[in-house]
Scaffold this active site. Structure first.
Site, PDB file in Angstrom:
ATOM      1  CD  GLU A  35      46.254  35.455  41.702  1.00  0.00           C
ATOM      2  OE1 GLU A  35      46.932  35.765  40.709  1.00  0.00           O
ATOM      3  OE2 GLU A  35      46.398  35.967  42.823  1.00  0.00           O
TER       4      GLU A  35
HETATM    5  C1  LIG Z   1      37.848  38.830  47.399  1.00  0.00           C
HETATM    6  C2  LIG Z   1      38.860  39.363  46.441  1.00  0.00           C
HETATM    7  C3  LIG Z   1      40.203  39.175  46.692  1.00  0.00           C
HETATM    8  C4  LIG Z   1      41.157  39.718  45.823  1.00  0.00           C
HETATM    9  N1  LIG Z   1      42.491  39.604  46.131  1.00  0.00           N
HETATM   10  C5  LIG Z   1      43.378  40.341  45.404  1.00  0.00           C
HETATM   11  C6  LIG Z   1      44.748  40.446  45.826  1.00  0.00           C
HETATM   12  O1  LIG Z   1      45.165  39.843  46.814  1.00  0.00           O
HETATM   13  N2  LIG Z   1      45.579  41.262  45.122  1.00  0.00           N
HETATM   14  C7  LIG Z   1      45.167  41.951  44.025  1.00  0.00           C
HETATM   15  O2  LIG Z   1      45.954  42.672  43.440  1.00  0.00           O
HETATM   16  N3  LIG Z   1      43.879  41.842  43.581  1.00  0.00           N
HETATM   17  C8  LIG Z   1      42.991  41.071  44.250  1.00  0.00           C
HETATM   18  N4  LIG Z   1      41.689  40.992  43.836  1.00  0.00           N
HETATM   19  C9  LIG Z   1      41.296  41.674  42.630  1.00  0.00           C
HETATM   20  C10 LIG Z   1      41.005  40.727  41.453  1.00  0.00           C
HETATM   21  O3  LIG Z   1      42.192  40.124  41.033  1.00  0.00           O
HETATM   22  C11 LIG Z   1      40.315  41.567  40.360  1.00  0.00           C
HETATM   23  O4  LIG Z   1      39.011  41.867  40.846  1.00  0.00           O
HETATM   24  C12 LIG Z   1      40.257  40.823  39.036  1.00  0.00           C
HETATM   25  O5  LIG Z   1      41.531  40.707  38.486  1.00  0.00           O
HETATM   26  C13 LIG Z   1      39.349  41.517  38.035  1.00  0.00           C
HETATM   27  O6  LIG Z   1      39.617  42.891  37.965  1.00  0.00           O
HETATM   28  P1  LIG Z   1      38.423  43.950  38.092  1.00  0.00           P
HETATM   29  O7  LIG Z   1      37.639  43.589  39.290  1.00  0.00           O
HETATM   30  O8  LIG Z   1      38.975  45.313  38.018  1.00  0.00           O
HETATM   31  O9  LIG Z   1      37.514  43.669  36.826  1.00  0.00           O
HETATM   32  P2  LIG Z   1      37.704  44.303  35.379  1.00  0.00           P
HETATM   33  O10 LIG Z   1      39.126  44.254  34.974  1.00  0.00           O
HETATM   34  O11 LIG Z   1      37.011  45.596  35.322  1.00  0.00           O
HETATM   35  O12 LIG Z   1      36.917  43.253  34.484  1.00  0.00           O
HETATM   36  C14 LIG Z   1      35.492  43.189  34.420  1.00  0.00           C
HETATM   37  C15 LIG Z   1      35.080  42.074  33.469  1.00  0.00           C
HETATM   38  O13 LIG Z   1      35.534  42.366  32.154  1.00  0.00           O
HETATM   39  C16 LIG Z   1      36.311  41.316  31.646  1.00  0.00           C
HETATM   40  N5  LIG Z   1      37.399  41.895  30.855  1.00  0.00           N
HETATM   41  C17 LIG Z   1      38.252  42.866  31.227  1.00  0.00           C
HETATM   42  N6  LIG Z   1      39.116  43.119  30.230  1.00  0.00           N
HETATM   43  C18 LIG Z   1      38.821  42.281  29.235  1.00  0.00           C
HETATM   44  C19 LIG Z   1      39.362  42.060  27.936  1.00  0.00           C
HETATM   45  N7  LIG Z   1      40.425  42.728  27.495  1.00  0.00           N
HETATM   46  N8  LIG Z   1      38.791  41.106  27.169  1.00  0.00           N
HETATM   47  C20 LIG Z   1      37.737  40.391  27.619  1.00  0.00           C
HETATM   48  N9  LIG Z   1      37.178  40.566  28.828  1.00  0.00           N
HETATM   49  C21 LIG Z   1      37.709  41.501  29.617  1.00  0.00           C
HETATM   50  C22 LIG Z   1      36.827  40.548  32.847  1.00  0.00           C
HETATM   51  O14 LIG Z   1      37.037  39.185  32.545  1.00  0.00           O
HETATM   52  C23 LIG Z   1      35.689  40.715  33.840  1.00  0.00           C
HETATM   53  O15 LIG Z   1      34.727  39.723  33.659  1.00  0.00           O
HETATM   54  C24 LIG Z   1      40.726  40.402  44.659  1.00  0.00           C
HETATM   55  C25 LIG Z   1      39.364  40.551  44.395  1.00  0.00           C
HETATM   56  C26 LIG Z   1      38.440  40.075  45.276  1.00  0.00           C
HETATM   57  C27 LIG Z   1      36.980  40.319  44.984  1.00  0.00           C
END
Ligand SMILES: Cc1cc2nc3c(=O)[nH]c(=O)nc-3n(C[C@H](O)[C@H](O)[C@H](O)COP(=O)(O)OP(=O)(O)OC[C@H]3O[C@@H](n4cnc5c(N)ncnc54)[C@H](O)[C@@H]3O)c2cc1C
Length: 597
Positions: free
Chosen positions: A441
């Site tokens: 989220e």
């Molecule tokens: C168990 C689980 C359940 C999930 N359920 C759902 C679901 O039901 N539906 C769905 O759509 N998704 C779901 N997700 C996905 C989850 O919402 C994403 O993993 C999350 O939003 C982060 O995206 P990412 O993993 O691509 O990380 P990234 O976007 O690659 O981010 C990596 C890191 O960089 C930081 N970061 C990124 N951009 C910036 C910025 N501009 N400025 C500062 N920091 C930044 C982030 O805070 C993070 O710490 C789920 C994930 C898991 C592991």
């Protein structure tokens, strides 16, 4: 074996004595929420959480979910039966309008009982939890026909919902998303692409799964301006409402993950699946935000819930486990050692969690009440202020409660020493389960940026000024109350730190945006500390009033005051540290070249 007892008394204290829910009986749905009714609902929810959901928590963690060769998913034993009981009790529709089959009761009540469900079994509770968000999005953005087709079954829990944003190459930055939507002559779309990490993406607990999917219509602009939202049902629904053909959306794999093993986190493949647009073309992100905001409050609640159940287990263990003697002399001479609860450092851990969790409960219910006022009030000014505050509080509630939920699960695990690291006590599961709430989220770093970069300055800072005024007015109105001085004085100091940090951003972040990014997480926590301090001051006032009126339950209120004083003495002063860090700016943080890390 772990234990869990829903904190019913505490919930009722907050709803009745602190928030005074009966004062809102002019709002639709609140007229039915009499104190007796509230007590009955909360009591019934506690029973379901303790007796039905909680016994499946450990086994669900151990069994996990399995993807079968035919792409179906098997959930842990007992989950379906427990889910059915949850639906039969009407819990899925508690706060949904009656015209769609719900009970129309206040959202604040839904939030109160949601805490118990997540404490008892977070993985299981996520199945109906995601559905709530999908219902909210359809309620706000769906056409009348879409509402009629999907909502009644979803409200009943016979169909569940999911949210599909994330793709392998994009999570935070949804502007990069590639899932395509090809328009068809009949007004529907063919959806193609892959989504990953989709919670409750596939399972056999419901007759149908309604996926809400973000995709880009062919020819739409790049970036976030070209994203639309679609309803993609697992089974297509005929005009008569009957389930038809299986849609081309399948679970490609189940993610193997650190916690919430009982919830199926799926890779979802869309191979020209039939989808129906919900909301305007290219406005999908704002439509999805309805779901995300609802879900963010739910995820914040998960942080609180895990902190609570981890605390209960740690407190119970600390009363039983004997090790060493008290620094101030033997406390249990009949035993070979004193229970570890006599040691100040164990008490520090327990009271840190307890004082946070009790205020966190008040914070979530206070925020949920703002949501009710924002959605149900007939007074335009009251409605606007509540909506402003709700928007401002959403990232704080999500970020602070989940960061601390994890910290507190670890802290509670530490009370068990080595036994906390062993699976049978369940503490390891709480740590593993709590961790995800900081990430999904919108990762907490993004919540902090949303707060500082967007919410703070919105409408000329209207929301932040409203909160400062509410807290400042409380301190002023109660300044002369001697019994509250140990709350209002530190609260005022914390508020001053928060106002100074806000001013510092205004003066230093516009010209140098890295200053905003560098201080955002500290600011989110600084804000959280002050709001929780405000909750404590309100709870202390209510406790004092009950004591003054000669309550028969003086112990409860006196312990409430002790816990609150601990927060004011030991936790709230962290505002000064957070402010100092914010004011240090971004120079030392940004100085090093990326390759030097
Ligand atoms: C168990 C689980 C359940 C999930 N359920 C759902 C679901 O039901 N539906 C769905 O759509 N998704 C779901 N997700 C996905 C989850 O919402 C994403 O993993 C999350 O939003 C982060 O995206 P990412 O993993 O691509 O990380 P990234 O976007 O690659 O981010 C990596 C890191 O960089 C930081 N970061 C990124 N951009 C910036 C910025 N501009 N400025 C500062 N920091 C930044 C982030 O805070 C993070 O710490 C789920 C994930 C898991 C592991």
């Amino acid at each position: 074996m772990p234990v869990y007892k829903a904190p019913v008394k505490d919930t009722l204290f907050i709803l009745n004595d602190v928030l005074g829910l009966d004062r809102y009986n002019n709002l639709p749905g609140f007229e039915d929420a009499t104190p007796d009714m509230i007590e009955a609902i909360v009591g019934e929810a506690a029973r379901l959480a303790e007796e039905v959901l909680f016994p499946l928590n450990l086994s669900g963690d151990q069994e996990g979910c399995t993807r079968n060769d035919d792409a179906t998913v098997t959930v842990p034993k007992g989950f379906k039966q427990a889910y059915d009981q949850y639906c039969q009790g009407g819990w899925t529709g508690l706060a949904i309008p009656a015209e769609f089959g719900g009970q129309g009761l206040p959202y604040v009540l839904h939030t109160a009982v949601g805490e118990y469900m997540s404490s008892a079994n977070m993985a299981l509770t996520m199945y109906p939890g995601l559905t709530q968000g999908a219902i909210a999005a359809i309620l706000v953005h769906g056409t009348d026909a879409q509402k009629a087709t999907y909502l009644p079954n979803m409200v009943e829990g016979r169909w569940s919902g999911t949210m599909n944003l994330t793709e392998p190459h994009c999570g935070t930055d949804l502007g990069l998303l590639r899932t395509k939507a090809a328009p068809q002559a009949d007004g529907s779309y063919r959806i193609s692409g892959q989504k990953i990490f989709i919670s409750a993406g596939e399972h056999g607990m419901t007759d149908n799964i309604i996926h809400l999917v973000l995709a880009r219509i062919e020819g739409a602009p790049e970036g976030t301006k070209g994203i639309s939202l679609f309803i993609v049902p697992k089974f297509l629904v005929g005009e008569d409402g009957a389930l038809g053909a299986r849609n081309a959306v399948t679970c490609g794999a189940i993610e193997h993950k650190m916690g919430i093993h009982g919830n199926s986190t799926c890779v979802m493949n869309y191979d020209e699946a039939t989808g129906y647009r919900i909301g305007a073309e290219n406005k999908g992100l704002s439509a999805m935000f309805v779901m995300m905001n609802e879900a963010r409050l739910g995820v914040g609640l998960q942080g609180l819930s895990i902190g609570e159940v981890a605390y209960q287990n740690a407190a119970s263990y600390a009363r039983d486990r004997i090790q060493g003697r008290s620094l101030s002399g033997v406390k249990a001479p009949e035993k070979k050692a004193d229970p570890i609860i006599v040691h100040p450092d164990i008490r520090r851990a327990l009271l840190t969690i307890k004082s946070f969790t009790e205020a966190g409960r008040a914070f979530t219910l206070w925020t949920a009440l703002k949501s009710d006022i924002a959605h149900r009030s007939g007074d335009a000014t009251e409605k606007q202020t509540a909506d402003d505050v709700l928007g401002l509080m959403t990232p704080i509630l999500k970020g602070v409660l989940t960061d601390k939920g994890f910290d507190h699960a670890v802290m509670a695990q530490q009370v068990f020493g080595g036994h906390g690291y062993i699976e049978e006590h369940g503490m390891s599961q709480y740590v593993r389960d709590a961790r995800i709430a900081m990430i999904y989220e919108g990762a907490n770093g993004i919540q902090a940026l949303d707060l500082v970069g967007r919410k703070l300055g919105l409408n000329g800072g209207r929301a932040v000024m409203a909160v400062f005024k509410e807290i400042g007015d409380f301190c002023e109105e109660n300044r002369a109350d001697e019994t509250l001085v140990s709350f209002t004085k530190p609260l005022k100091k914390g508020l001053n730190d928060l106002q100074a940090a806000t001013m510092w951003f205004m003066q230093n972040a516009m010209a140098k945006p890295d200053n905003a990014g560098a201080g955002s997480t500290d600011y989110m926590h600084l804000f959280g500390l002050v709001v929780l301090g405000y909750m404590w001051a309100k709870m202390a006032k209510a406790a004092n009033e009950s004591l003054a009126s000669g309550t028969s339950d003086a112990d409860y209120y006196n312990n409430k005051l002790i816990t609150g004083r601990f927060y004011m003495d030991k936790i709230l002063p962290e505002t000064a540290l957070r402010k100092t860090r914010i004011e240090a700016g971004s120079d030392s943080l940004m100085a090093m070249a990326a390759e030097a890390f």
